[in-house]
Design an enzyme around this catalytic site. Structure first.
Site, mmCIF file in Angstrom:
data_model
loop_
_atom_site.group_PDB
_atom_site.id
_atom_site.type_symbol
_atom_site.label_atom_id
_atom_site.label_comp_id
_atom_site.label_asym_id
_atom_site.label_seq_id
_atom_site.Cartn_x
_atom_site.Cartn_y
_atom_site.Cartn_z
ATOM 1 N N LEU A 89 4.873 -4.097 8.895
ATOM 2 C CA LEU A 89 4.254 -5.483 8.312
ATOM 3 C C LEU A 89 5.179 -5.784 6.949
ATOM 4 O O LEU A 89 5.170 -7.019 7.008
ATOM 5 C CB LEU A 89 2.865 -5.054 7.914
ATOM 6 C CG LEU A 89 1.823 -5.342 9.058
ATOM 7 C CD1 LEU A 89 0.385 -4.873 8.563
ATOM 8 C CD2 LEU A 89 1.883 -6.569 9.855
ATOM 9 N N SER A 137 10.289 -1.351 -2.130
ATOM 10 C CA SER A 137 11.136 -0.282 -2.656
ATOM 11 C C SER A 137 10.500 0.960 -2.801
ATOM 12 O O SER A 137 11.226 2.152 -2.722
ATOM 13 C CB SER A 137 11.916 -0.789 -3.914
ATOM 14 O OG SER A 137 10.532 -0.862 -4.943
ATOM 15 N N GLN A 174 6.343 1.623 2.616
ATOM 16 C CA GLN A 174 6.594 0.632 3.754
ATOM 17 C C GLN A 174 5.159 0.524 4.483
ATOM 18 O O GLN A 174 3.984 1.733 4.362
ATOM 19 C CB GLN A 174 7.536 1.157 4.669
ATOM 20 C CG GLN A 174 7.796 0.508 5.717
ATOM 21 C CD GLN A 174 9.351 0.774 6.383
ATOM 22 O OE1 GLN A 174 10.150 0.728 5.770
ATOM 23 N NE2 GLN A 174 9.192 1.329 7.627
ATOM 24 N N LYS A 205 -0.166 2.510 4.257
ATOM 25 C CA LYS A 205 1.118 2.419 3.346
ATOM 26 C C LYS A 205 1.733 3.714 2.987
ATOM 27 O O LYS A 205 1.022 4.652 2.334
ATOM 28 C CB LYS A 205 0.451 1.823 1.859
ATOM 29 C CG LYS A 205 1.163 1.259 0.956
ATOM 30 C CD LYS A 205 0.840 0.653 -0.235
ATOM 31 C CE LYS A 205 2.060 -0.120 -1.015
ATOM 32 N NZ LYS A 205 1.356 -0.685 -2.201
ATOM 33 N N ASP A 260 -0.862 -8.331 -10.867
ATOM 34 C CA ASP A 260 0.434 -9.116 -9.994
ATOM 35 C C ASP A 260 -0.462 -10.103 -9.095
ATOM 36 O O ASP A 260 -0.223 -9.935 -7.851
ATOM 37 C CB ASP A 260 1.280 -8.348 -9.430
ATOM 38 C CG ASP A 260 2.591 -9.030 -9.086
ATOM 39 O OD1 ASP A 260 2.971 -10.101 -9.610
ATOM 40 O OD2 ASP A 260 3.415 -8.211 -8.044
#
Length: 559
Positions: free
Chosen positions: A136, A140, A143, A158, A293
């Site tokens: 998806l 860095s 994934q 993840k 973030d």
């Protein structure tokens, strides 16, 4: 300085790779300046066969951004943090670093899961009914793949990239060497506290490497919003979550960046902007634990204007003291008190007022410029950057723990204005500031501060004899040199006696105030007249003692 003194072959190889990248982008002078000559000789072998990038048309800021992207995850994350440091870098560098993103190729599923399955001791196909081998998303550090549990629930996996921790740890060792070098060789660099910046950064990225920690962050924020129906955080499945992989609920919604789809679904974007701002400001100013973030890629929209926050790898924590300083600073701007604003900025920079006498005049001009402007016309992010720009002009730096807050605040306002061109961050923040100011002077908070002051005073008096004994012992051993003129001794002892007397009276006043308050606030019990009179006498004694103490301090200060 020699940065080549790394022990492991992997570190030496990493140094050579970094040196090669710096040379390719025209930063060979830094390789020499940082003492990487040995690594540079090995970098020559790496450079053979590699086509040099065309950097002739790139500005210095663009070259810096390109070299950080190519050097990998550690340097990309560092660049993203530096993009918030307007007190350190010129505006063109800030603008360029804000565009930093991970340029990573996706890994084949089989190569990705080999390390995780070795840690778990079993194959993922044993606990998941199906796993989509097409990712998806790819970053860095990790994934992301869709999957389905044996029970039928849709989830996302993840999975951390194999070997990424080893690379990041080598990079952090190199960065700390560079920070030591910069602090030692460049006198002006001390105000930026390079070693503190790298220490904070290392702590942040190591936390991000632990994918289980991201889930702890998610659950903490989910718990803070448990009574807010329009804010959701995906559920965590702890049975299959560890440091190298986490498993979370799959949420099917509209991506925060897809405003066309959100409008087509009939969502009220203004309401979403208001709810998102309220949620993030609540995290920052009330919970003091926030998503660092909050950009559109980390938000999904659901029917009925619900918001789903994801990816809690980067979070910030604001201490109560720092939060109160922020409130005082904003209050100083609103109340036209440049002295209060200047005092806070100097405290953040560990500077003295005598070294920056012109700063207050600049702050006063800044306040006059924004005062009287309607809230709707104010861009709080721009104002914050202007204020930090003033600090930079006067060689002042922000404390490292505020960088994530500025990053989150800037991202929040940017997202709000994308959703609603008339989005007013100042109006969104105003009720939070009013509540926090009122809380500062609430009876509960005053009792807490009084109790803390009393505890500190008692602790000081309890340790005073031992501390004096230690001090005298150090003097006797010659560890401390004291030079006191004999004719000044009487004055010195008198002042010491007065100081101890004032501390004692201050503790007695605090004890009388708290004791009388407890007696007078007892509910449901009819107190004897003598007890009530005693409580009133306690209050009267505290007032008299406080007046005497203030007068004594004023008189000695005048002298």
């Amino acid at each position: 300085m020699v940065l080549n003194a790394f022990g492991s072959p992997h570190d030496l190889k990493r140094l050579a790779e970094i040196s090669a990248t710096l040379i390719r982008y025209g930063f060979g002078d830094l390789v020499q300046r940082f003492g990487l000559e040995n690594a540079a000789s090995k970098a020559g072998r790496i450079l053979r066969g590699k086509e040099a990038p065309d950097t002739a048309h790139l500005s210095p800021a663009e070259r810096l951004r390109c070299v950080l992207e190519e050097m990998g995850p550690t340097f990309v994350k560092l660049g993203q943090i530096l993009s918030t440091r307007i007190d350190m870098l010129p505006p063109d560098y800030i603008a360029e670093l804000e565009t930093l993103h991970d340029k990573v190729a996706t890994l084949p599923y089989e190569a990705l899961v080999a390390e995780v399955e070795a840690d778990l001791g079993y194959r993922l196909t044993e606990v998941f009914a199906e796993i989509d081998k097409t990712p998806l998303a790819a970053g860095s550090i990790a994934q992301v793949h869709r999957a389905r549990l044996l029970s039928g629930e849709a989830v996302v996996l993840k999975i951390r990239r194999p070997g990424v921790r080893r690379v990041i740890e080598a990079d952090l060792r190199l960065l700390m060497h560079i920070a030591h070098f910069v602090a030692a060789e460049f006198e002006d660099a001390h105000r930026f506290r390079p070693e503190e910046i790298i220490t904070e950064f290392a702590k942040s990225i190591r936390t991000e490497l632990d994918l289980a920690n991201e889930c702890h962050n998610a659950e903490r924020i989910a718990n803070n919003f448990r009574d807010v129906p329009h804010i959701r955080v995906p559920r965590v499945y702890w049975d299959w979550t560890n440091e190298a992989m986490n498993v979370q609920e799959f949420v099917s919604g509209i991506a925060g960046s897809d405003l066309t789809a959100a409008r087509a679904a009939g969502l009220d974007l203004r309401l979403i902007a208001a709810r998102g701002a309220e949620a993030v400001l609540t995290m920052m100013l009330e919970d003091r634990f926030f998503h660092a973030d909050p950009h559109p890629g980390n938000v999904f929209y659901l029917p009925d204007e619900q918001l789903v926050f994801i990816d809690f790898g980067m979070v910030g924590h604001l201490s109560r003291r720092r939060r109160d300083e922020l409130v005082d600073l904003l209050s100083g701007v609103v109340q036209r008190d440049p002295e209060a604003v200047t005092e806070i900025l100097l405290k953040w920079a560990n500077a003295s007022l005598t070294e920056n006498q012109q700063l207050e005049e600049r702050i006063e001009g800044f306040i006059e410029r924004v005062h009287g402007v309607p809230l709707k016309s104010l861009n709080l992010s721009a104002l914050a950057l202007d204020l930090v720009g003033i600090m930079r002009e006067h060689d002042l730096a922000l404390p490292p723990d505020l960088t994530l807050l500025i990053k989150a605040f800037t991202s929040l306002e940017g997202m709000g204005r994308q959703l609603d061109p008339d989005f007013d961050m100042a109006s969104a923040a105003e009720p939070f500031l009013h509540r926090l100011i009122l809380q500062r002077f609430s009876p509960k908070e005053l009792v807490r501060l009084t109790g803390k002051g009393l505890a500190d005073g008692v602790d000081l008096m309890a340790h005073l004899p031992k501390d004096l004994k230690t001090l005298i012992h150090s003097v006797q051993q010659g560890k401390i040199k004291l030079g006191i003129e004999v004719q000044q001794m009487d004055n010195f002892l008198t002042r010491l006696d007065r100081s101890i007397t004032r501390i004692t009276i201050g503790i007695v006043i605090a004890a009388l105030t708290m004791g009388s308050s407890i007696v007078m606030t007892v509910s449901g019990i009819e107190l004897p007249v003598a007890v009530s009179v005693f409580a009133m006498m306690g209050f009267f004694g505290a007032v008299v003692g406080g007046v005497w103490l203030m007068y004594s301090i004023w008189r000695s200060g005048k002298g």
